[in-house]
Each structure stands twice: as C-alpha cells, then as structure tokens.
Design a protein around this motif. Structure first.
Motif, mmCIF file in Angstrom:
data_model
loop_
_atom_site.group_PDB
_atom_site.id
_atom_site.type_symbol
_atom_site.label_atom_id
_atom_site.label_comp_id
_atom_site.label_asym_id
_atom_site.label_seq_id
_atom_site.Cartn_x
_atom_site.Cartn_y
_atom_site.Cartn_z
ATOM 1 N N LEU A 59 0.889 -1.102 -0.131
ATOM 2 C CA LEU A 59 0.029 0.045 0.104
ATOM 3 C C LEU A 59 0.786 1.206 -0.319
ATOM 4 C CD1 LEU A 59 -2.894 -1.392 2.553
ATOM 5 C CD2 LEU A 59 -3.089 -0.568 0.063
ATOM 6 N N ASP A 60 2.368 1.046 0.344
ATOM 7 C CA ASP A 60 2.901 2.135 0.266
ATOM 8 C C ASP A 60 3.170 2.775 -1.327
ATOM 9 O OD1 ASP A 60 3.186 2.366 2.883
ATOM 10 O OD2 ASP A 60 4.913 1.101 3.043
ATOM 11 N N ALA A 61 3.016 1.938 -2.202
ATOM 12 C CA ALA A 61 3.332 2.257 -3.569
ATOM 13 C C ALA A 61 2.103 3.111 -4.058
ATOM 14 C CB ALA A 61 3.372 0.759 -4.629
ATOM 15 N N VAL A 62 2.468 4.014 -4.559
ATOM 16 C CA VAL A 62 1.296 4.954 -5.156
ATOM 17 C C VAL A 62 0.359 4.402 -6.218
ATOM 18 C CG1 VAL A 62 0.867 7.317 -6.343
ATOM 19 C CG2 VAL A 62 3.113 6.986 -5.159
ATOM 20 N N GLY A 63 -0.684 4.322 -5.685
ATOM 21 C CA GLY A 63 -1.777 3.485 -6.472
ATOM 22 C C GLY A 63 -3.232 4.081 -6.243
ATOM 23 N N ARG A 64 -4.078 3.463 -6.417
ATOM 24 C CA ARG A 64 -5.445 3.862 -6.131
ATOM 25 C C ARG A 64 -6.443 2.533 -5.680
ATOM 26 N NH1 ARG A 64 -9.650 7.645 -8.635
ATOM 27 N NH2 ARG A 64 -7.991 8.250 -10.231
ATOM 28 N N THR A 65 -6.961 2.665 -4.469
ATOM 29 C CA THR A 65 -7.731 1.570 -3.910
ATOM 30 C C THR A 65 -9.160 1.567 -4.274
ATOM 31 O OG1 THR A 65 -6.435 1.907 -1.758
ATOM 32 C CG2 THR A 65 -8.329 0.906 -1.602
ATOM 33 N N ILE A 66 -9.618 0.384 -4.446
ATOM 34 C CA ILE A 66 -10.970 0.457 -5.159
ATOM 35 C C ILE A 66 -11.828 -0.511 -4.278
ATOM 36 C CG2 ILE A 66 -12.299 -0.729 -7.303
ATOM 37 C CD1 ILE A 66 -10.123 1.386 -7.893
ATOM 38 N N ASP A 67 -12.763 0.016 -3.749
ATOM 39 C CA ASP A 67 -13.767 -0.704 -2.890
ATOM 40 C C ASP A 67 -15.134 -0.973 -3.434
ATOM 41 O OD1 ASP A 67 -14.806 2.040 -2.872
ATOM 42 O OD2 ASP A 67 -14.318 2.296 -0.686
ATOM 43 N N GLU A 68 -15.338 -0.449 -4.653
ATOM 44 C CA GLU A 68 -16.508 -0.722 -5.295
ATOM 45 C C GLU A 68 -16.301 -1.035 -6.869
ATOM 46 O OE1 GLU A 68 -19.500 2.383 -5.552
ATOM 47 O OE2 GLU A 68 -18.274 3.546 -4.320
ATOM 48 N N LEU A 69 -17.406 -1.603 -7.647
ATOM 49 C CA LEU A 69 -16.938 -1.802 -9.328
ATOM 50 C C LEU A 69 -18.430 -2.096 -9.584
ATOM 51 C CD1 LEU A 69 -15.318 -5.226 -10.246
ATOM 52 C CD2 LEU A 69 -16.149 -4.821 -8.035
ATOM 53 N N ASP A 70 -18.298 -1.992 -11.052
ATOM 54 C CA ASP A 70 -19.407 -2.359 -11.736
ATOM 55 C C ASP A 70 -19.136 -3.563 -12.641
ATOM 56 O OD1 ASP A 70 -21.496 -0.158 -11.264
ATOM 57 O OD2 ASP A 70 -19.713 1.119 -11.914
ATOM 58 N N MET A 71 -20.063 -4.710 -12.849
ATOM 59 C CA MET A 71 -19.767 -5.801 -13.442
ATOM 60 C C MET A 71 -20.845 -5.823 -14.434
ATOM 61 S SD MET A 71 -18.761 -8.568 -10.795
ATOM 62 C CE MET A 71 -17.856 -9.782 -12.073
ATOM 63 N N TYR A 72 -20.475 -6.374 -15.703
ATOM 64 C CA TYR A 72 -21.673 -6.348 -16.697
ATOM 65 C C TYR A 72 -21.544 -7.796 -17.174
ATOM 66 C CZ TYR A 72 -22.299 -1.301 -16.804
ATOM 67 O OH TYR A 72 -22.477 -0.030 -16.400
ATOM 68 N N SER A 73 -22.656 -8.180 -17.578
ATOM 69 C CA SER A 73 -22.640 -9.795 -18.166
ATOM 70 C C SER A 73 -22.429 -9.622 -19.815
ATOM 71 C CB SER A 73 -24.013 -10.517 -17.831
ATOM 72 O OG SER A 73 -25.152 -9.833 -18.532
ATOM 73 N N PRO A 74 -22.401 -10.811 -20.263
ATOM 74 C CA PRO A 74 -22.392 -10.850 -21.961
ATOM 75 C C PRO A 74 -23.731 -9.991 -22.432
ATOM 76 C CG PRO A 74 -21.544 -12.899 -21.162
ATOM 77 C CD PRO A 74 -21.908 -12.178 -19.981
ATOM 78 N N SER A 75 -24.711 -10.223 -22.005
ATOM 79 C CA SER A 75 -26.004 -9.709 -22.398
ATOM 80 C C SER A 75 -26.292 -8.330 -21.963
ATOM 81 C CB SER A 75 -27.117 -10.711 -22.125
ATOM 82 O OG SER A 75 -27.356 -10.724 -20.574
ATOM 83 N N GLY A 76 -25.366 -7.680 -21.214
ATOM 84 C CA GLY A 76 -25.379 -6.192 -20.687
ATOM 85 C C GLY A 76 -26.118 -6.222 -19.465
ATOM 86 N N LYS A 77 -26.316 -7.379 -18.660
ATOM 87 C CA LYS A 77 -27.020 -7.298 -17.172
ATOM 88 C C LYS A 77 -25.754 -6.576 -16.388
ATOM 89 C CE LYS A 77 -30.017 -10.982 -17.424
ATOM 90 N NZ LYS A 77 -29.768 -11.596 -18.557
ATOM 91 N N HIS A 78 -26.423 -5.577 -15.696
ATOM 92 C CA HIS A 78 -25.325 -4.696 -14.511
ATOM 93 C C HIS A 78 -25.573 -5.201 -13.138
ATOM 94 C CE1 HIS A 78 -24.788 -0.843 -12.209
ATOM 95 N NE2 HIS A 78 -23.547 -1.217 -12.613
#
Length: 439
Positions: A59-78
């Motif tokens: 975590l001491d490296a410079v980066g971005r922490t991600i605590d949420e994301l969006d997933m999509y299925s092949p048919s576009g379901k979110h």
C-alpha cells in the motif's frame, strides 16, 4: 569477477520481491532489469486484497484503492458491487519501480542489463582450478557483453521467458492467453468507475481500471479465441460507452474539459459517478460518441501482452524448479487461467522460493508452491471452460450476475472472488450454500 550467489533475470514483481527477500537474508544476489527505462508492463495493474493483506507494505506504492466496481454480463446485465475488502490498481511503472528499489535498498545489485536465453549457460565444476569460474553453476552473458556467475539461476522474466523455455521447455500456443488494450485519459472529474465486463460470444472479459493519472482499458482472452480486429472494435465500443456513461446520468451537471493539459475537452464527465449503467456492447451512433472516439484516437496508447493459461494436465507435469534453477511468476506459468491475474502468484512464488533457499533447501520450492497454490490454479484451469460456458441456456457469467443481483449471499461470494479472497476449489459449494440462505 562478477560472482553472486543467485542471479535473477527479470525485475518485475516476482524478481524484485525475491531479490529483496534474499538480500535481507544475507544472500549476494544480482537482479537483471532488461526493460527499457520508463517502458510500462502491459498489465491491468490490479493487486487483490489477498495480496494487500499478505504484504501490507504494498500500500506504500502510489496507486488507487478500489472498494466498489461495476460488473456487466455478456448480455449487458449490470451489477454494482461494494467490496468488503478493497483491492488496489497501480501503474506498473510505479509498482515495479517501488519493488525494485526496495530490493536495491535491501542490498541486491540491480543491473540494467538484458539477458537472452543464448546468454545463459551451465558451468561445471573445474577440478584443476584453471577456469575463471571454478564452481558448478551458471554464467550469464548480457547483450552488452558483461559476464556474471552464480550457483543458482532464477527466471522471472515474464510469460515469454527465454529462461523458462531453456530450462522447462516452451508452452504450446493453446496454453497462452492474450491481453491488449489502451491507456487513456481520466474523465475530467477523476472519479472514474472500475468496470469488469464479460465478453459476448468470446471467452474472457474487458476491464476499465482507473489509475492515478489515466484509465487502463483492456481485454483478456484465450489465444485460440483471439481475433484482434473484432475484439479491438468491441473494446473501442466499450471505451466509448464508458465515457458516454458520464453524460447519461439525469439531474447532474457537466464539468467543462480542462484546456490546460487535462483530459480532451470532448470527454465531458460528471462530478459523481454515472447514475445509469453503461449501454455496453452497443455501438451507439451519436455526435458525442463520435467526438469521444475521435479524441481517444489521438490520445490513447496501445499495449499488448501474453499471459500463461496452463491446461489442467500441464500442472501435473511442468516443473518450476530443478538442479540449481527456479522459475517465478508468469515465467513459471503462475497466473489464474480464468482471470489472467498473476501479481499475487508472482509475489507468493518469490516468497516461497526465497524461504526455501534461505532454509538451505532450495529444491523444496517445487513442493512448497504445489502445496500452497498449485491445486488452486489447477482447479481454475479445470473451471475455465465451465466459467465461460453455458448454464441453464445462457452464459454462466450471465446467470451468475443475474443471481447476484437478487441475492445478497451470492453477491458477497462474487465480491470475494473479485477481490481474490474466494478461491475456485470451494466456489461451487460456497455459491450453493449462499443460495440457500434468505435473500
């Protein structure tokens, strides 16, 4: 003479991590970094929460922490996922530099020298002592003509490793995966969403990983399913939809583009994340979409890489350790065949080898990696076809996201899988158990 105890070829996460651990243990180690200065590794840069918990100093490296994301299925379901355990996204230039400098400070000799397979030779013990290198081991001759000697050789030079080809033999093309994509500007607000989207009609997925100063877009798929022209078109539609989503949320004000060196003016963004899902996998024809596409063409930087994706049977036969040699990370084939994620396995394999070497039993490394994560990766190989196959008349990834949208327990397991905390060996049992719990 350039004599060392261990020579490590490749200064990515695996090589640098091993070099640091060995140097801290008093080993005289040389780390060869053959990548041109400033050239980034083609990689999404995601580091799982499993890795962050195992090695908090990452975590001491410079980066971005991600605590949420969006997933999509092949048919576009979110599906919008809030993660109990965050993961991180790094620029590979920043991440690799961070680990390499830790190795240097620990006492490793870091050399900006490129080594080919032809420059790597076994040296037998010289009984009469007339050789410059009287001990058994390895000599490396760099492309600049410098010569180095050590008792042990470690290959950590990636999926295309010439060291691995020499020591363990080449992998067939069917056991390699392909990742390609673009580095593109952040939306104006810098509050870009993290997206994982499973491909329609292809094995694999697309991603959008926001970093500190840009977004990494990409697609990972199998070598035998790779069709660059079709997949590149799909990725461009995905990228345009991503930026357009910042203009579709209702009741939100737009932010003007930054003309003083910021993102292209055509990429208007919202102060907050888009309130509506992306219109994914649809080639929308609009003035805004055309403008976004044209401006991305001017600024997006392409990249491509190969990722190991070993078949189930190969895990039983391919070795990562032998007489005075070892392979780490991608060079050993250590990557998740379903997702292509390899940073955790790069770091863990480096740690396991360093521990075995420092214990005076380096050949135990083979047994250690097999007992630690080998079964998990083999299980992932067995599941790859089913994971991207059909289930109840639709792609499994479609059903998975559909069920997760309506069931908190399944959604939690899926979040753990994304974060790296849920393995494949008990995934089916965990999903079934979660499905039986109340909605």
């Amino acid at each position: 003479m350039n004599r060392f105890d261990v020579l490590i070829v490749g200064a990515g996460p695996a090589g640098s991590f091993a070099a640091e651990a060995l140097a801290r243990g008093g080993v005289n180690v040389a780390l060869f970094d053959g990548r041109p200065p400033g050239e980034p590794k083609a990689c999404g840069g995601g580091v799982t929460s499993k890795a962050l918990k195992a090695w908090p100093h990452l975590l001491d490296a410079v980066g971005r922490t991600i605590d949420e994301l969006d997933m999509y299925s092949p048919s576009g379901k979110h599906l919008h996922l809030k993660l109990d355990e965050p993961f991180a996204v790094y620029s590979r230039i920043a991440f690799d530099t961070f680990l390499r400098e830790r190795a240097r400070k620990a006492g490793a000799t870091v050399l900006a020298e490129k080594v080919s397979g032809r420059g790597c030779k076994r040296t037998e013990a010289d009984a009469d002592g007339t050789s410059a290198y009287p001990d058994a081991g390895w000599t490396l001759t760099t492309q600049n003509g410098a010569e180095f000697f050590a008792s042990w050789l470690v290959g950590a030079d990636g999926a295309n490793s010439p060291i691995a080809k020499k020591l363990a033999g080449p992998l067939p093309p069917a056991e390699m995966e392909v990742a390609f994509g673009y580095r593109a500007p952040l939306p104006d607000s810098h509050e870009a969403a993290t997206v994982v989207a499973f491909l329609p009609s292809w094995v694999g997925y697309a991603w959008a990983f926001p970093r500190i100063d840009h977004v990494s877009f990409g697609i990972a798929t199998t070598q035998d399913a790779f069709d660059h022209e079709s997949l590149d078109k799909l990725l461009w539609d995905f990228m345009v939809s991503y930026y357009e989503s910042y203009g579709t949320a209702r009741g939100s004000e737009r932010v003007a583009g930054n003309d003083a060196g910021g993102p292209p003016a055509g990429m208007r963004a919202l102060q907050r994340r888009a309130l509506e899902p992306m219109q994914i996998w649809k080639a929308q024809q609009s003035v805004e979409g055309d403008q976004i596409r044209n401006e991305l063409k001017k600024s997006a930087e392409a990249y491509a890489a190969r990722i190991p994706g070993l078949a189930p049977r190969t895990w039983d036969t391919r070795r990562a350790c032998g007489n005075a040699w070892a392979l780490l990370g991608d060079a050993a084939g250590f990557a998740d065949p379903v997702t292509g994620e390899g940073i955790y396995y790069a770091l863990r394999s480096a740690e396991l080898f360093a521990n075995a070497y420092l214990a005076g039993t380096p050949l135990d490394y083979e047994q250690r990696w097999r007992g630690d994560f080998g079964r998990e990766l083999q299980r992932a190989s067995q599941m790859r076809r089913r994971f991207y196959g059909n289930f109840w008349g639709a792609p499994f990834t479609d059903r998975m996201i559909e069920f997760a949208r309506g069931h908190r327990g399944i959604r939690k397991v899926l979040g753990q899988l994304v974060a790296g905390d849920q393995g494949y060996t008990d995934l089916k049992r965990k999903l079934a158990r979660s499905a039986l719990k109340p909605l």
